[in-house]
Design a protein around this motif. Sequence first.
Motif, PDB file in Angstrom:
ATOM      1  N   PRO A  67      38.370  -3.031 -21.321  1.00  0.00           N
ATOM      2  CA  PRO A  67      38.770  -1.372 -21.356  1.00  0.00           C
ATOM      3  C   PRO A  67      37.429  -1.018 -22.916  1.00  0.00           C
ATOM      4  O   PRO A  67      38.711  -1.236 -24.401  1.00  0.00           O
ATOM      5  CB  PRO A  67      39.629  -1.105 -21.343  1.00  0.00           C
ATOM      6  CG  PRO A  67      40.348  -2.271 -20.458  1.00  0.00           C
ATOM      7  CD  PRO A  67      39.456  -3.448 -20.991  1.00  0.00           C
ATOM      8  N   PHE A  68      37.119   0.328 -22.664  1.00  0.00           N
ATOM      9  CA  PHE A  68      36.079   0.889 -24.178  1.00  0.00           C
ATOM     10  C   PHE A  68      36.727   1.962 -24.487  1.00  0.00           C
ATOM     11  O   PHE A  68      37.725   2.790 -24.129  1.00  0.00           O
ATOM     12  CB  PHE A  68      34.657   1.834 -23.379  1.00  0.00           C
ATOM     13  CG  PHE A  68      34.869   1.982 -24.850  1.00  0.00           C
ATOM     14  CD1 PHE A  68      33.455   1.585 -26.337  1.00  0.00           C
ATOM     15  CD2 PHE A  68      34.499   3.730 -25.148  1.00  0.00           C
ATOM     16  CE1 PHE A  68      33.311   1.968 -27.315  1.00  0.00           C
ATOM     17  CE2 PHE A  68      33.951   4.412 -25.880  1.00  0.00           C
ATOM     18  CZ  PHE A  68      33.397   3.745 -27.292  1.00  0.00           C
ATOM     19  N   VAL A 105      50.271  12.945 -20.849  1.00  0.00           N
ATOM     20  CA  VAL A 105      50.996  12.396 -21.765  1.00  0.00           C
ATOM     21  C   VAL A 105      51.406  11.603 -20.137  1.00  0.00           C
ATOM     22  O   VAL A 105      52.486  10.570 -20.186  1.00  0.00           O
ATOM     23  CB  VAL A 105      51.928  13.398 -22.247  1.00  0.00           C
ATOM     24  CG1 VAL A 105      53.245  13.127 -21.903  1.00  0.00           C
ATOM     25  CG2 VAL A 105      51.452  13.680 -23.278  1.00  0.00           C
ATOM     26  N   LEU A 106      51.581  12.231 -18.837  1.00  0.00           N
ATOM     27  CA  LEU A 106      52.219  11.469 -17.807  1.00  0.00           C
ATOM     28  C   LEU A 106      50.315  10.739 -17.233  1.00  0.00           C
ATOM     29  O   LEU A 106      51.704   9.960 -16.824  1.00  0.00           O
ATOM     30  CB  LEU A 106      52.137  13.129 -16.492  1.00  0.00           C
ATOM     31  CG  LEU A 106      53.501  13.587 -16.677  1.00  0.00           C
ATOM     32  CD1 LEU A 106      52.979  14.948 -15.721  1.00  0.00           C
ATOM     33  CD2 LEU A 106      54.697  13.428 -16.786  1.00  0.00           C
ATOM     34  N   ARG A 107      49.886  10.886 -17.564  1.00  0.00           N
ATOM     35  CA  ARG A 107      48.979   9.137 -17.431  1.00  0.00           C
ATOM     36  C   ARG A 107      49.573   7.904 -18.543  1.00  0.00           C
ATOM     37  O   ARG A 107      49.048   7.349 -17.720  1.00  0.00           O
ATOM     38  CB  ARG A 107      47.339   9.907 -17.834  1.00  0.00           C
ATOM     39  CG  ARG A 107      46.865  11.034 -16.352  1.00  0.00           C
ATOM     40  CD  ARG A 107      45.533  11.515 -16.541  1.00  0.00           C
ATOM     41  NE  ARG A 107      45.067  10.177 -16.551  1.00  0.00           N
ATOM     42  CZ  ARG A 107      43.585  10.058 -16.622  1.00  0.00           C
ATOM     43  NH1 ARG A 107      42.752  11.578 -16.396  1.00  0.00           N
ATOM     44  NH2 ARG A 107      42.653   9.098 -16.939  1.00  0.00           N
ATOM     45  N   PHE A 108      50.052   8.216 -19.437  1.00  0.00           N
ATOM     46  CA  PHE A 108      50.143   7.290 -20.427  1.00  0.00           C
ATOM     47  C   PHE A 108      51.265   6.896 -19.532  1.00  0.00           C
ATOM     48  O   PHE A 108      51.747   5.787 -19.966  1.00  0.00           O
ATOM     49  CB  PHE A 108      50.134   8.170 -21.505  1.00  0.00           C
ATOM     50  CG  PHE A 108      51.565   6.597 -22.302  1.00  0.00           C
ATOM     51  CD1 PHE A 108      50.118   5.887 -22.688  1.00  0.00           C
ATOM     52  CD2 PHE A 108      52.361   6.921 -22.936  1.00  0.00           C
ATOM     53  CE1 PHE A 108      50.859   4.565 -23.728  1.00  0.00           C
ATOM     54  CE2 PHE A 108      53.521   5.802 -23.463  1.00  0.00           C
ATOM     55  CZ  PHE A 108      52.068   4.912 -24.124  1.00  0.00           C
ATOM     56  N   ALA A 109      52.657   7.921 -19.416  1.00  0.00           N
ATOM     57  CA  ALA A 109      53.558   7.333 -18.895  1.00  0.00           C
ATOM     58  C   ALA A 109      53.264   5.833 -17.439  1.00  0.00           C
ATOM     59  O   ALA A 109      54.076   4.781 -17.934  1.00  0.00           O
ATOM     60  CB  ALA A 109      54.577   8.292 -18.461  1.00  0.00           C
ATOM     61  N   ARG A 126      53.330   0.795 -15.540  1.00  0.00           N
ATOM     62  CA  ARG A 126      52.278   0.561 -14.332  1.00  0.00           C
ATOM     63  C   ARG A 126      52.129  -1.055 -14.987  1.00  0.00           C
ATOM     64  O   ARG A 126      51.514  -2.450 -14.414  1.00  0.00           O
ATOM     65  CB  ARG A 126      51.264   0.628 -13.227  1.00  0.00           C
ATOM     66  CG  ARG A 126      52.081   1.647 -12.678  1.00  0.00           C
ATOM     67  CD  ARG A 126      50.406   2.098 -12.014  1.00  0.00           C
ATOM     68  NE  ARG A 126      50.910   3.198 -10.807  1.00  0.00           N
ATOM     69  CZ  ARG A 126      50.195   3.701 -10.034  1.00  0.00           C
ATOM     70  NH1 ARG A 126      49.072   3.681 -10.142  1.00  0.00           N
ATOM     71  NH2 ARG A 126      50.902   4.907  -9.459  1.00  0.00           N
ATOM     72  N   GLY A 127      52.100  -0.786 -16.683  1.00  0.00           N
ATOM     73  CA  GLY A 127      51.324  -1.729 -17.343  1.00  0.00           C
ATOM     74  C   GLY A 127      49.595  -1.813 -16.841  1.00  0.00           C
ATOM     75  O   GLY A 127      49.364  -2.902 -17.736  1.00  0.00           O
ATOM     76  N   HIS A 128      49.099  -1.132 -16.893  1.00  0.00           N
ATOM     77  CA  HIS A 128      47.975  -0.873 -16.312  1.00  0.00           C
ATOM     78  C   HIS A 128      47.074  -0.722 -18.099  1.00  0.00           C
ATOM     79  O   HIS A 128      47.979   0.433 -18.752  1.00  0.00           O
ATOM     80  CB  HIS A 128      47.159   0.437 -16.160  1.00  0.00           C
ATOM     81  CG  HIS A 128      47.733   0.371 -14.832  1.00  0.00           C
ATOM     82  ND1 HIS A 128      47.559   0.764 -13.639  1.00  0.00           N
ATOM     83  CD2 HIS A 128      48.663  -1.304 -14.255  1.00  0.00           C
ATOM     84  CE1 HIS A 128      47.416   0.051 -12.402  1.00  0.00           C
ATOM     85  NE2 HIS A 128      47.624  -0.560 -13.001  1.00  0.00           N
ATOM     86  N   LYS A 129      46.171  -0.938 -18.549  1.00  0.00           N
ATOM     87  CA  LYS A 129      45.693  -0.963 -19.549  1.00  0.00           C
ATOM     88  C   LYS A 129      44.159   0.312 -19.060  1.00  0.00           C
ATOM     89  O   LYS A 129      43.258   0.968 -18.208  1.00  0.00           O
ATOM     90  CB  LYS A 129      44.498  -1.317 -20.300  1.00  0.00           C
ATOM     91  CG  LYS A 129      45.496  -2.588 -21.205  1.00  0.00           C
ATOM     92  CD  LYS A 129      44.723  -3.868 -21.707  1.00  0.00           C
ATOM     93  CE  LYS A 129      46.148  -5.223 -22.471  1.00  0.00           C
ATOM     94  NZ  LYS A 129      44.532  -5.741 -22.747  1.00  0.00           N
TER      95      LYS A 129
END
Length: 323
Positions: A64-65, A304-308, A313-316
């Motif tokens: 991921p960049f 903020v919600l996308r980060f949460a 989910r443990g996604h980068k």
Amino acid sequence: MAELEKKIGVVAIGRNEGDRLKSCLNSIPENIPIVYVDSASTDDSVAFAQSVGASVVQLDMAVPFTAARARNEGWQELLRIYPDIEYIQFVDGDCELEFDWLRAGSVFLSKNDTIAAVCGRRRERYPDASLYNRMCDDEWTTPIGKANACGGDAIVRTTALSQVQGYDSALIAGEEPELCQRLRGLGWHIWRLDEPMTIHDADMHSLAQWWKRAIRSGFGYAQVYWKTKASGRDKLYFREIISALVWTFGIIMGAIFVSVFLGPEWLAIAPAIWLIQFARLAPREGFMKGAHVLLAKIPETIGVLRFAIANIRGHKQGAIFYK
């Protein structure tokens, strides 16, 4: 300039910047070492950088960049080739260095050995081309003197950078304040000079671009807050996150709560509060900018919600590009 050439190198990062990258690299004085870090450009960025003598790092986009990752790979490559470099100018590929900035910034660092990073004045190339460019230009107007952080354009002392092992490559935004916080924690200082430093070309002309940039900001706020909270350091961006959430979920949930007891007509309290806040902002910020300052709370909340969600989910998350 000959003495400067022995002390300073430049790390430029970019992706499909076209003529902006050409202006960027052409603004660097001759014989200053350059490393250009490219993130999968499909234009002639790599070929042009090589043509002006820059060493080129092409990022593996399977990872991921982030701009932080690009800067890290850039300064590490620069020091591998030129291990005696004392200062590194970081610059984004959509920026052009102002005349004499490298000399002014490096001289300041040479006279102040407790300063880890120094920056100057950044300005927009075309501030009147769009409302969004104008807002960016206003954003770059920051106080002179001792500062908490520099932005992406700054000269950083290599000993300080190496001491904290550079930027956090996982951060998609806000990596500069987070880096500066770690530097300050070790006793270093950050400084902003009243000197022209770079000319930036935001090239932002649509609501969609501005919206994506605000989402990126919200994601970055949450990501940096989460990291600094976990580390026990001062929590960065807490106020920005609370502001975004209060002006979205807080207002809506408050209106719903009141309407349960007083009737559905009280749902109108939410837009009424927004209108009152807009009436406060407009005289100070102007009609359009005031509207955007308030409207930005929505995409920031989305970020903020996308980060949460990604964190759960443990996604980068890779970079969120707005252009």
